[in-house]
Write an enzyme that holds these catalytic residues in place. Sequence first.
Site, PDB file in Angstrom:
ATOM      1  N   ARG A  79       0.844  -1.242  -0.254  1.00 20.68           N
ATOM      2  CA  ARG A  79      -0.122  -0.001   0.350  1.00 20.68           C
ATOM      3  C   ARG A  79       0.551   1.013   0.155  1.00 20.68           C
ATOM      4  O   ARG A  79       1.970   1.327   0.677  1.00 20.68           O
ATOM      5  CB  ARG A  79      -0.551  -0.530   1.083  1.00 20.68           C
ATOM      6  CG  ARG A  79      -1.878   1.363   0.859  1.00 20.68           C
ATOM      7  CD  ARG A  79      -2.174   1.205   2.616  1.00 20.68           C
ATOM      8  NE  ARG A  79      -3.649   0.277   2.076  1.00 20.68           N
ATOM      9  CZ  ARG A  79      -4.390  -0.385   3.185  1.00 20.68           C
ATOM     10  NH1 ARG A  79      -3.410  -0.234   4.293  1.00 20.68           N
ATOM     11  NH2 ARG A  79      -4.819  -1.355   3.020  1.00 20.68           N
ATOM     12  N   ARG A  87      -4.076   1.213  17.989  1.00 19.89           N
ATOM     13  CA  ARG A  87      -4.406   0.197  16.932  1.00 19.89           C
ATOM     14  C   ARG A  87      -4.775   2.042  15.012  1.00 19.89           C
ATOM     15  O   ARG A  87      -3.645   2.714  15.290  1.00 19.89           O
ATOM     16  CB  ARG A  87      -5.853   0.689  16.746  1.00 19.89           C
ATOM     17  CG  ARG A  87      -6.182  -0.293  16.981  1.00 19.89           C
ATOM     18  CD  ARG A  87      -5.349  -1.693  16.885  1.00 19.89           C
ATOM     19  NE  ARG A  87      -6.346  -2.051  15.825  1.00 19.89           N
ATOM     20  CZ  ARG A  87      -7.668  -2.679  15.611  1.00 19.89           C
ATOM     21  NH1 ARG A  87      -8.156  -3.180  16.269  1.00 19.89           N
ATOM     22  NH2 ARG A  87      -8.362  -2.724  13.927  1.00 19.89           N
ATOM     23  N   LYS A  88      -4.427   1.568  13.882  1.00 19.12           N
ATOM     24  CA  LYS A  88      -4.884   2.957  13.039  1.00 19.12           C
ATOM     25  C   LYS A  88      -5.326   3.274  13.040  1.00 19.12           C
ATOM     26  O   LYS A  88      -6.530   3.689  13.878  1.00 19.12           O
ATOM     27  CB  LYS A  88      -5.199   1.938  11.411  1.00 19.12           C
ATOM     28  CG  LYS A  88      -6.812   1.831  11.400  1.00 19.12           C
ATOM     29  CD  LYS A  88      -6.758   1.139  10.458  1.00 19.12           C
ATOM     30  CE  LYS A  88      -8.356   0.678  10.412  1.00 19.12           C
ATOM     31  NZ  LYS A  88      -8.303  -0.184   8.536  1.00 19.12           N
ATOM     32  N   GLY A 147     -16.144  -6.643   2.076  1.00 18.77           N
ATOM     33  CA  GLY A 147     -16.065  -8.435   2.051  1.00 18.77           C
ATOM     34  C   GLY A 147     -16.223  -9.307   3.007  1.00 18.77           C
ATOM     35  O   GLY A 147     -16.280 -10.387   3.681  1.00 18.77           O
ATOM     36  N   CYS A 174     -13.743  -2.144   4.550  1.00 17.72           N
ATOM     37  CA  CYS A 174     -13.014  -1.450   3.817  1.00 17.72           C
ATOM     38  C   CYS A 174     -14.141  -0.966   2.591  1.00 17.72           C
ATOM     39  O   CYS A 174     -13.242   0.422   2.391  1.00 17.72           O
ATOM     40  CB  CYS A 174     -12.183  -2.444   3.949  1.00 17.72           C
ATOM     41  SG  CYS A 174     -10.917  -2.804   4.953  1.00 17.72           S
ATOM     42  N   GLY A 175     -14.642  -1.448   2.752  1.00 20.20           N
ATOM     43  CA  GLY A 175     -15.597  -1.316   1.374  1.00 20.20           C
ATOM     44  C   GLY A 175     -16.436   0.415   1.574  1.00 20.20           C
ATOM     45  O   GLY A 175     -17.782   0.385   0.591  1.00 20.20           O
TER      46      GLY A 175
END
Length: 588
Positions: free
Chosen positions: A63, A181-182, A451, A456-457
């Site tokens: 990424r 975390r992110k 998914g 994430c989508g």
Amino acid sequence: MAHKKEQYKEELYGDDVREKLEEFAESGWDSIPEDEREKWFSRFKFWGVFHHRGGQESYFMMRLTNCGGVLEPDQLRAIGEVARDYAKGPAENPEFGNGWIDFTTRQSVQLHWLKLEDIPEIWEKLEAVGVSSRSAGGDTMRNISGCPVAGKAEEYVASRPILDEIQETIRDDDDLSNMPRKFNISVSGCRQGCAQDSINDIGLEPAHKFINGEEVEGFNVRVGGGLGGREPREARSLDLFIRPEHAVETVRAFVEFYHEAGNRTNRSKNRARFFVDEHGTDAIREELDERLDFEFETAGTDFRGEYTYNAGKRTEYGAHDHVGVYDQKDGKNYVGLSVPVGRIAAEDAIELADLADAYGSGEVRLTRRQNPLIMDVPDGKLSNLLNESLLETYSPEPNPFVQGAMACTGTEFCSLALTETKARMARLLRWLGDNVDVPDDVDRIKMHFSGCTADCGQAMTADIGLQGMRARKDGQMVEAVDVGVGGGVGEDPSFIEWVRQRVPADEAPGMIKNIVEAYAALRSEGQTFREWVDATGHETIVELAEPHEVEGYSDPCLADGKQSWYPFDDGESPAPTDAEGQPISADD
């Protein structure tokens, strides 16, 4: 007790990981001790290097980062060339072939099928043009999002200098690289809301306030937004208005607070949205007041009533995304192309970079809806650009289903996903475009496919959201989706309400057809999909949303259920492989 990933990071983390990764690359896949792979794969993520899922051992995703979606001249070309030369795997995708790049919902890029041995050379090629993968994954501040046309189109508050300073002074700060975390940051100065502050850990949204009788432009501050785990949160107001000159230090103060006090034990409950749940906005505001030297002002008047980006409003109110031809403030134009589900062939990406050079400044920018923009096109070159053959494939005027589509990586490569997403969505879009009519004034139906529940989508913010599941059909385990409707961000952010769960994937097209045709038949004049959902009521839509198989749609991997090493290949996995992509013998 700290989570084991905190122990991994305590032993080795950040920039030091790169040297070790390069050592493994020189020695080959087998040099990573099998009992230490989980540890190393976790560390590699800081450098944007993610190991693919089970069955794809020795293959990696990378990424990249590009603050606010900006790709300077030559950067997209270099990325496309890397994809062409290195990002080809042992099996082809039935919709996309082999060798492509993915645009993401955070305005960045992902490359797949990379070999460990090639990563140092890939870094060399990308970094030569200023493209980095540093801090693109793991427990870091992720790619900073903003209006993709900041500095080029009209803004109420100039945001590009702020974005760049946050990147240089906060995101690149080694002392803040190891987050619990992110962590997602957004800054937007436009009136469309395209940075989607409501789903970020901290978001600065444009606002104004009368102070001592004078109108002052600046930002309102919101914190704790996010979507995953079926526990979404709208970012909450801190009742804080800040002037542009205080924007960077305010972001830093919240980042430092979360860095110091965030939960490092329970990773399922330590994202910033839970941090805000725990501490509350009043206490967070007080903490920031202690850390910052300027005098606080209560929130100003924001422009949320004018937000149109994925806000469910009618087109005449303004742009829903950046697909199409738009004016820049300097008299030139930018042209937004629609890349279905964000995936573009490597050769097409190189051609897109060539078109950006030939017709514009060479700069390409990426949106949060997985689409690229060609910048700085003079009026005199616009018609020739629009007649280029590449724009037939990636049209600035796609059909309503293509224009509204987004999809995450899915089981093709992701270890978390439960279903394949991109090929399935591409096939679904084609079938809907051929078989379902929408009213002439409806130019997009936003369908987002994730998914799994990590989302994430961004399925939770769609007109029609799909999240991967599994179900039984005819006695067999099959890939399935939960389907919800009515999501969107903007003045009144809302998350989808589920109308059907565990719908077999080959019955989802029929269900979506039923929903869209009911909308077309029952809507009031000019009513958007989100308005229709609100007016119709949940129970009625549940009745209308009947799943069924349809003619002409063939699901690409219905029965896979993540059983195969690759959703489109029933054979034995060739992984792990050597540097040339040849299987490594178990006897070696």
